[in-house]
Write an enzyme that holds these catalytic residues in place. Structure first.
Site, PDB file in Angstrom:
ATOM      1  N   GLY A 197       0.844  -1.194   0.000  1.00  0.00           N
ATOM      2  CA  GLY A 197       0.000   0.000   0.000  1.00  0.00           C
ATOM      3  C   GLY A 197       0.873   1.235   0.000  1.00  0.00           C
ATOM      4  O   GLY A 197       2.092   1.150   0.128  1.00  0.00           O
ATOM      5  N   GLY A 199       0.762   5.751   0.961  1.00  0.00           N
ATOM      6  CA  GLY A 199       0.027   6.878   1.515  1.00  0.00           C
ATOM      7  C   GLY A 199       0.764   8.163   1.213  1.00  0.00           C
ATOM      8  O   GLY A 199       1.561   8.223   0.284  1.00  0.00           O
ATOM      9  N   TYR A 201       3.083   9.855   2.978  1.00  0.00           N
ATOM     10  CA  TYR A 201       4.486  10.043   3.326  1.00  0.00           C
ATOM     11  C   TYR A 201       5.340   8.829   3.046  1.00  0.00           C
ATOM     12  O   TYR A 201       6.549   8.866   3.246  1.00  0.00           O
ATOM     13  CB  TYR A 201       4.613  10.335   4.827  1.00  0.00           C
ATOM     14  CG  TYR A 201       3.588  11.288   5.338  1.00  0.00           C
ATOM     15  CD1 TYR A 201       3.731  12.648   5.101  1.00  0.00           C
ATOM     16  CD2 TYR A 201       2.476  10.838   6.043  1.00  0.00           C
ATOM     17  CE1 TYR A 201       2.787  13.536   5.551  1.00  0.00           C
ATOM     18  CE2 TYR A 201       1.528  11.728   6.504  1.00  0.00           C
ATOM     19  CZ  TYR A 201       1.691  13.074   6.252  1.00  0.00           C
ATOM     20  OH  TYR A 201       0.746  13.955   6.692  1.00  0.00           O
ATOM     21  N   ALA A 202       4.696   7.740   2.668  1.00  0.00           N
ATOM     22  CA  ALA A 202       5.456   6.502   2.671  1.00  0.00           C
ATOM     23  C   ALA A 202       4.869   5.482   1.712  1.00  0.00           C
ATOM     24  O   ALA A 202       3.736   5.609   1.261  1.00  0.00           O
ATOM     25  CB  ALA A 202       5.461   5.924   4.078  1.00  0.00           C
ATOM     26  N   VAL A 204       4.435   1.215   1.602  1.00  0.00           N
ATOM     27  CA  VAL A 204       4.508   0.062   2.494  1.00  0.00           C
ATOM     28  C   VAL A 204       4.731  -1.193   1.660  1.00  0.00           C
ATOM     29  O   VAL A 204       4.008  -1.426   0.684  1.00  0.00           O
ATOM     30  CB  VAL A 204       3.232  -0.065   3.358  1.00  0.00           C
ATOM     31  CG1 VAL A 204       3.308  -1.281   4.265  1.00  0.00           C
ATOM     32  CG2 VAL A 204       3.033   1.198   4.185  1.00  0.00           C
ATOM     33  N   LYS A 219       7.312   0.076   6.376  1.00  0.00           N
ATOM     34  CA  LYS A 219       6.852   1.378   5.894  1.00  0.00           C
ATOM     35  C   LYS A 219       8.096   2.197   5.600  1.00  0.00           C
ATOM     36  O   LYS A 219       8.877   2.497   6.498  1.00  0.00           O
ATOM     37  CB  LYS A 219       5.992   2.025   6.984  1.00  0.00           C
ATOM     38  CG  LYS A 219       5.399   3.339   6.574  1.00  0.00           C
ATOM     39  CD  LYS A 219       4.310   3.746   7.569  1.00  0.00           C
ATOM     40  CE  LYS A 219       3.759   5.107   7.244  1.00  0.00           C
ATOM     41  NZ  LYS A 219       2.610   5.459   8.054  1.00  0.00           N
ATOM     42  N   ASP A 318      -5.602  10.171  12.846  1.00  0.00           N
ATOM     43  CA  ASP A 318      -5.923   9.938  11.435  1.00  0.00           C
ATOM     44  C   ASP A 318      -6.764   8.664  11.289  1.00  0.00           C
ATOM     45  O   ASP A 318      -6.485   7.802  10.461  1.00  0.00           O
ATOM     46  CB  ASP A 318      -4.608   9.848  10.637  1.00  0.00           C
ATOM     47  CG  ASP A 318      -4.815  10.085   9.138  1.00  0.00           C
ATOM     48  OD1 ASP A 318      -5.913  10.529   8.755  1.00  0.00           O
ATOM     49  OD2 ASP A 318      -3.879   9.827   8.362  1.00  0.00           O
TER      50      ASP A 318
HETATM   51  P1  ADP Z   1       0.525   6.514   5.253  1.00  0.00           P
HETATM   52  O1  ADP Z   1       0.997   7.227   6.473  1.00  0.00           O
HETATM   53  O2  ADP Z   1       1.388   6.855   4.085  1.00  0.00           O
HETATM   54  O3  ADP Z   1      -0.951   6.641   5.022  1.00  0.00           O
HETATM   55  P2  ADP Z   1       0.027   3.800   6.176  1.00  0.00           P
HETATM   56  O4  ADP Z   1       0.759   3.335   7.383  1.00  0.00           O
HETATM   57  O5  ADP Z   1      -1.396   4.151   6.355  1.00  0.00           O
HETATM   58  O6  ADP Z   1       0.853   4.983   5.484  1.00  0.00           O
HETATM   59  O7  ADP Z   1       0.163   2.696   5.053  1.00  0.00           O
HETATM   60  C1  ADP Z   1      -0.350   2.879   3.751  1.00  0.00           C
HETATM   61  C2  ADP Z   1      -1.091   1.615   3.325  1.00  0.00           C
HETATM   62  O8  ADP Z   1      -0.188   0.500   3.351  1.00  0.00           O
HETATM   63  C3  ADP Z   1      -2.220   1.230   4.274  1.00  0.00           C
HETATM   64  O9  ADP Z   1      -3.391   1.929   3.975  1.00  0.00           O
HETATM   65  C4  ADP Z   1      -2.307  -0.266   4.032  1.00  0.00           C
HETATM   66  O10 ADP Z   1      -3.008  -0.569   2.847  1.00  0.00           O
HETATM   67  C5  ADP Z   1      -0.847  -0.669   3.815  1.00  0.00           C
HETATM   68  N1  ADP Z   1      -0.264  -1.097   5.107  1.00  0.00           N
HETATM   69  C6  ADP Z   1       0.210  -0.287   6.071  1.00  0.00           C
HETATM   70  N2  ADP Z   1       0.667  -0.979   7.136  1.00  0.00           N
HETATM   71  C7  ADP Z   1       0.469  -2.272   6.827  1.00  0.00           C
HETATM   72  C8  ADP Z   1       0.708  -3.507   7.536  1.00  0.00           C
HETATM   73  N3  ADP Z   1       1.246  -3.508   8.748  1.00  0.00           N
HETATM   74  N4  ADP Z   1       0.365  -4.678   6.929  1.00  0.00           N
HETATM   75  C9  ADP Z   1      -0.199  -4.666   5.692  1.00  0.00           C
HETATM   76  N5  ADP Z   1      -0.462  -3.553   4.985  1.00  0.00           N
HETATM   77  C10 ADP Z   1      -0.138  -2.361   5.538  1.00  0.00           C
HETATM   78 MG    MG Z   2      -2.506   5.828   6.119  1.00  0.00          MG
END
Ligand code: ADP
Ligand code: MG
Length: 504
Positions: A197, A199, A201-202, A204, A219, A318
């Site tokens: 996934g 978002g 800032y990052a 994953v 991440k 958030d």
């Molecule tokens: P951001 O701060 O950029 O929104 P997130 O931590 O929400 O980052 O991660 C972005 C996406 O990555 C999430 O919406 C999810 O789909 C996927 N993701 C994040 N953490 C995990 C995890 N621990 N396991 C599986 N997928 C994850």
């Molecule tokens: Mg997020």
């Protein structure tokens, strides 16, 4: 293995020195211990160049360079390798920063460094011009105490001699010992896999722990300016708190790495428990909206996680369906007993709250501005920027509850006038008929007590958990609605998530 490499490894002399790699070495170089090697991938020119711990190693066509390359496309001074001693997570480590000085380019893993610098990592492929390519590798801490493989290291100065130099132990090596508690870098420890996934800032990705074989999620933040030591220290302290968090409804933070990618930039990696079955967002999109019993069961788990966080004075800030992840136990046999109001093929669902606690690291201003950019879930006090408490999570939870049950958000531009921002600031919520006709009054009562503009009058997490909607299952035996469901012109109803995603 080519014959010449075999010869080099066995220390044999060669008949011709024509293809021998030339290394010009500064007087006194032996005083420096070795940090890394550049393994030559130049056809017919196998061997390794040692990168010493001196401040700058020059590579170029000039004989004055520490590593002199004769190829015509190499600039007189092509690039410089600068050894930096940096502190990563409290450990000192020597890293090699490559700075381009060439006309024809210095490439790392296919990317050209245009008068930029980059901190090399194990396994990086460095190409100079078109002709010279190398594999970069840091030497293990104590590797130097053993002669480097009899050695495939080209000799210094003894010009036409084919003797390969054995590294000498100098006083520097003794000084170097305190550095031996080097912490492996992220890429030393993990193999990065497919994207899970992304978002603001990052990104994953899946990753595999090389030692244990465990699959985790990592991440990877977009590189950030490394201009603030205090911020890095603060990040270490905050992530330490997050790493102590242990709750079944919260994604576990396993480890974190902050590593320089260039002199000016750092990259942060958060190693997280991997949650395999996607976002709540996708579930809502797929089903258009969720059943009331299912929403109740999901929301209970979200509240459990939030109660734990708030008790530790951690505010998520958030909460939205993209940040709620699902771990689903699928049915294996028809006789298996379900553990909740899930779909027929699901035995149980565990909710995991993701993506929290990093507002300070990202930068308060930037984080708040991002939240306010698409404010669907943002509490009025965040929009007003007048300060906030853990109650902001309850507002967002109220929006999330609303979205789960009808499939579209309570505040949106489609409902304007007034504008979405104004709807939020006024707490202008309505339950439209027929979308809310079959939802229990007690749920509408709960949402109405979460979407309260003044945080002092908004439910906190415990008041929410005590609400009758969680204990009184009257919505299962439906009674006539007492709360008003407002009629609305269909065209003003916001697109549901699933309609929105089919438009994309
Ligand atoms: P951001 O701060 O950029 O929104 P997130 O931590 O929400 O980052 O991660 C972005 C996406 O990555 C999430 O919406 C999810 O789909 C996927 N993701 C994040 N953490 C995990 C995890 N621990 N396991 C599986 N997928 C994850
Ligand atoms: Mg997020």
């Amino acid at each position: 293995m080519t014959s010449s490499l075999k010869r080099q490894l066995s220390g044999e002399t060669r008949d011709s020195d024509e293809k021998r790699l030339q290394v010009a070495v500064d007087v006194g170089e032996n005083e420096y211990s070795s940090v890394a090697v550049l393994v030559s991938l130049i056809p017919g020119k196998e061997g390794k160049y040692i990168v010493k711990g001196k401040p700058t190693t020059k590579i170029g066509r000039s004989r004055a360079c520490d590593i002199a390359l004769a190829e015509p496309d190499i600039s007189t001074l092509h690039c410089e390798l600068c050894v930096l001693t940096v502190t990563i997570d409290g450990y000192q480590r020597r890293l090699v920063n490559i700075v381009d000085r060439s006309r024809n380019g210095t490439f790392v893993n296919g990317n050209r460094l245009v008068k930029r610098d980059y901190i090399l990592r194990n396994g990086d492929r460095v190409v100079l011009g078109r002709s010279c390519s190398f594999l970069f590798k840091y030497l293990a801490d104590n590797e130097e105490e053993h002669p480097i493989s009899a050695s495939s290291v080209p000799t210094q100065g003894e010009n036409n001699s084919d003797q390969f130099k054995k590294p000498t132990l100098s006083s520097q090596d003794v000084v170097r010992r305190p550095l031996s508690a080097q912490r492996p870098t992220f890429l030393d420890r993990f193999i990065v896999g497919k994207e899970l996934g992304s978002g603001h800032y990052a990104i994953v990705k899946e990753a595999t722990d090389k030692d244990s074989g465990d699959i985790v999620a990592v991440k990877i933040f977009h590189p950030q300016r490394n201009d603030d030591q205090k911020k890095t220290k603060q990040f270490r302290e905050e992530t330490k708190i997050l790493m102590s968090i242990q709750h079944r409804n919260i994604v576990k933070l396993i480890d974190r790495f902050v590593e320089p990618v260039s002199k000016a930039q750092i990259q942060t990696y958060l190693v997280l428990e991997k949650v395999s079955d996607g976002e709540l967002f996708d579930r809502i999109v797929r089903k258009t909206k969720l059943r009331q019993e299912e929403t109740n069961a999901i929301f209970t788990q979200i509240l459990n996680g939030l109660r734990y966080l708030h008790a530790k004075n951690i505010i998520h800030r958030d909460i939205k369906p993209e940040n709620i992840l699902l771990s689903i136990r699928k049915r294996q046999h028809t006789e298996e007993q379900q553990r909740g109001p899930w779909d027929d093929d699901e035995i149980d669902i565990t909710i995991k709250i993701a993506d929290f606690g990093l507002a300070k690291f990202i930068g308060e201003m930037q984080f708040t501005n991002t939240l306010c950019g698409t404010p669907s879930y943002v509490a009025p006090e965040v929009l007003k920027k007048t300060g906030y408490t853990s109650k902001v999570d309850l507002w967002s939870a109220g929006v999330l509850l609303y979205v789960c049950l009808c499939g579209f958000p309570p505040f949106s531009e489609q409902l304007s006038p007034p504008s979405m921002k104004e709807q939020i600031l006024q707490g202008k919520v309505a339950f439209y008929s027929p979308y809310w006709d079959n939802v229990d009054d007690s749920c509408l009562h709960l949402i109405s007590n979460l979407l309260v503009v003044n945080p002092a009058f908004r439910y906190d997490v415990q008041q929410t958990m005590n609400h009758p909607w969680f204990s009184d299952n009257s919505y299962l035996a439906r009674s006539p609605a007492l709360m008003s469901r407002q009629a609305i012109d269909e065209s003003r109803i916001p697109k549901t998530y699933s309609e929105l995603s089919s438009l994309q």
